[in-house]
Enzyme design. Sequence first.
Site, mmCIF file in Angstrom:
data_model
loop_
_atom_site.group_PDB
_atom_site.id
_atom_site.type_symbol
_atom_site.label_atom_id
_atom_site.label_comp_id
_atom_site.label_asym_id
_atom_site.label_seq_id
_atom_site.Cartn_x
_atom_site.Cartn_y
_atom_site.Cartn_z
ATOM 1 N N SER A 16 -3.496 -3.947 0.383
ATOM 2 C CA SER A 16 -2.396 -4.272 0.707
ATOM 3 C C SER A 16 -2.372 -5.957 0.848
ATOM 4 O O SER A 16 -3.518 -6.221 1.683
ATOM 5 C CB SER A 16 -1.404 -3.754 1.884
ATOM 6 O OG SER A 16 -0.310 -4.382 1.809
ATOM 7 N N THR A 36 10.143 -6.749 -12.753
ATOM 8 C CA THR A 36 9.560 -8.327 -12.820
ATOM 9 C C THR A 36 8.659 -8.390 -11.644
ATOM 10 O O THR A 36 8.865 -7.888 -10.655
ATOM 11 C CB THR A 36 10.841 -9.028 -12.558
ATOM 12 O OG1 THR A 36 11.789 -8.657 -13.704
ATOM 13 C CG2 THR A 36 10.470 -10.528 -12.807
ATOM 14 N N CYS A 44 5.468 4.778 17.910
ATOM 15 C CA CYS A 44 6.647 4.830 18.814
ATOM 16 C C CYS A 44 7.689 5.095 17.497
ATOM 17 O O CYS A 44 8.292 4.366 17.028
ATOM 18 C CB CYS A 44 7.181 3.544 19.451
ATOM 19 S SG CYS A 44 5.949 3.262 20.547
ATOM 20 N N ALA A 81 0.623 -1.425 0.082
ATOM 21 C CA ALA A 81 -0.045 0.046 0.014
ATOM 22 C C ALA A 81 0.656 1.289 0.014
ATOM 23 O O ALA A 81 0.341 2.256 -0.662
ATOM 24 C CB ALA A 81 -0.954 0.063 1.192
ATOM 25 N N THR A 82 2.085 1.000 0.718
ATOM 26 C CA THR A 82 2.707 2.396 0.855
ATOM 27 C C THR A 82 3.304 2.848 -0.634
ATOM 28 O O THR A 82 2.971 3.924 -1.160
ATOM 29 C CB THR A 82 3.957 2.225 1.567
ATOM 30 O OG1 THR A 82 3.761 2.060 3.006
ATOM 31 C CG2 THR A 82 4.864 3.376 1.611
ATOM 32 N N HIS A 102 -0.967 -8.215 2.898
ATOM 33 C CA HIS A 102 -0.506 -8.714 4.220
ATOM 34 C C HIS A 102 -1.687 -8.150 5.306
ATOM 35 O O HIS A 102 -1.462 -8.525 6.354
ATOM 36 C CB HIS A 102 0.852 -8.334 4.549
ATOM 37 C CG HIS A 102 1.121 -6.990 5.209
ATOM 38 N ND1 HIS A 102 1.066 -6.472 6.417
ATOM 39 C CD2 HIS A 102 1.292 -5.830 4.339
ATOM 40 C CE1 HIS A 102 1.399 -5.005 6.536
ATOM 41 N NE2 HIS A 102 1.414 -4.529 5.335
HETATM 42 C C1 LIG Z 1 -4.445 2.576 6.138
HETATM 43 C C2 LIG Z 1 -2.826 2.125 5.864
HETATM 44 N N1 LIG Z 1 -2.265 2.699 4.667
HETATM 45 C C3 LIG Z 1 -1.052 2.036 4.321
HETATM 46 C C4 LIG Z 1 -0.477 1.311 4.859
HETATM 47 C C5 LIG Z 1 0.779 0.926 4.365
HETATM 48 O O1 LIG Z 1 0.623 -0.644 3.792
HETATM 49 P P1 LIG Z 1 2.188 -1.476 3.423
HETATM 50 O O2 LIG Z 1 2.478 -2.020 4.681
HETATM 51 O O3 LIG Z 1 1.544 -2.437 2.579
HETATM 52 O O4 LIG Z 1 2.815 -0.650 2.791
HETATM 53 C C6 LIG Z 1 -1.086 0.657 6.094
HETATM 54 C C7 LIG Z 1 -0.393 -0.230 6.956
HETATM 55 O O5 LIG Z 1 0.117 -0.337 8.053
HETATM 56 C C8 LIG Z 1 -2.209 0.862 6.580
HETATM 57 O O6 LIG Z 1 -2.908 0.640 7.579
#
Ligand SMILES: Cc1ncc(COP(=O)(O)O)c(C=O)c1O
Length: 386
Positions: A202, A243, A329, A74-75, A204
């Site tokens: 995402s 890839t 933290c 997601a990041t 995970h």
């Molecule tokens: C709302 C939200 N956005 C983005 C992320 C980032 O996801 P990723 O760990 O897949 O980069 C998270 C994960 O902590 C999240 O909870």
Amino acid sequence: MLKFPIYLDNNATTAVDPEVLQEMLPYFSTHYGNSASRTHSFGWYAEEAVKRAREQVAQLINAEPAEIVFTSGATESVNLAMKGVFEVYGAAGKHIITCSTEHKAVLDTGRHLEKLGADVTYLPVNKDGTIDLNVLESAIRPDTVLISIMLANNETGVLQPAKRIGAIAKARDILFFTDATQAVGKIPVDVQQDQIDLLCLSAHKIYGPKGVGALYVRRKNPRVKLAAQIDGGGHENGMRSGTLNIPGIVGLGKACAIASQQMHDETRRIGSLRDQLEKELTTMHNITINGNIEHRLPNVSNLAFSGISGNTLLTEINRTIAVSSGSACTSAKPEPSHVLRSMGLPDGIAKNSIRFGLGRFTSWEEMEYTINTVKTINQKLTDSPT
Ligand SMILES: Cc1ncc(COP(=O)(O)O)c(C=O)c1O
């Protein structure tokens, strides 16, 4: 038989579902082809697997397979969405609207874009964590090109009114991006109904592997244009070169397929465990729920414990139960959560808040243990505050 420690941090990450793992395994060893290899069966097999996964992801959010771009999580998807939009549409307008309770991925990308000349408005939230739609409307300017508001908050589970935000954005020809990382797979998400133009997710967080995710990019009404942030071989329609992570993508696809099938029943089961936890714990005079109770993910409970030391409370609970505090933290000195602070909670309460994140593998026995243990610890600490 209970197994310790009990895992109640499912908003941080989830265990890989055994069915997901099984689906992934052959793609490490037997079917290890590169999906870009067009001339032999190893490549065709990998390409077929990616095609299937793209359909599975698309189905979960009511998108077209061609609208799914695979990323590392997601990041990366957030970065691609926000930076990619700004690079293309920045000439038409430099104003972006987001919200103060977003994940750091969005907030920090917003800060980065400010350095590149963007003007970013960070909307405040109500006491319950939701945004005020009137405030959103009045923040819109002629040069607003993007509204980036998350679907569900990662600390409180509070849901933003995506459908109404989508309608507001659409009426003004502004793109609507939503970070749905926490919402996808837990509640129904529909990019058509909610008029979402870009959405990230995402693996995970939904019982898939770490290091893989996706970005939904609308192709019709309007066709969203994005500038790639990773250049190279032109993979993913030129939007994300490199890839493809085939085992990861297969895992993400399977995780989405399971979520599509099980979400309804799972939500009911997990929601009733969460409700029981809250019902029992809030009988204690110093424990209250943070965030909107009605518009919330079913698996999260963010609880404030007033009058006791948050650090001691967390340490005591963490002996047998893996939960996290609402605070991030980021240094040796724990800072109160920016989300709870934005909701107007005093630092003392924000520091004393704990997130309980239930998941697919949370059992009733684990919940019962958690209720009794947290009650006992809370009683002990309120009797002898430190
Ligand atoms: C709302 C939200 N956005 C983005 C992320 C980032 O996801 P990723 O760990 O897949 O980069 C998270 C994960 O902590 C999240 O909870």
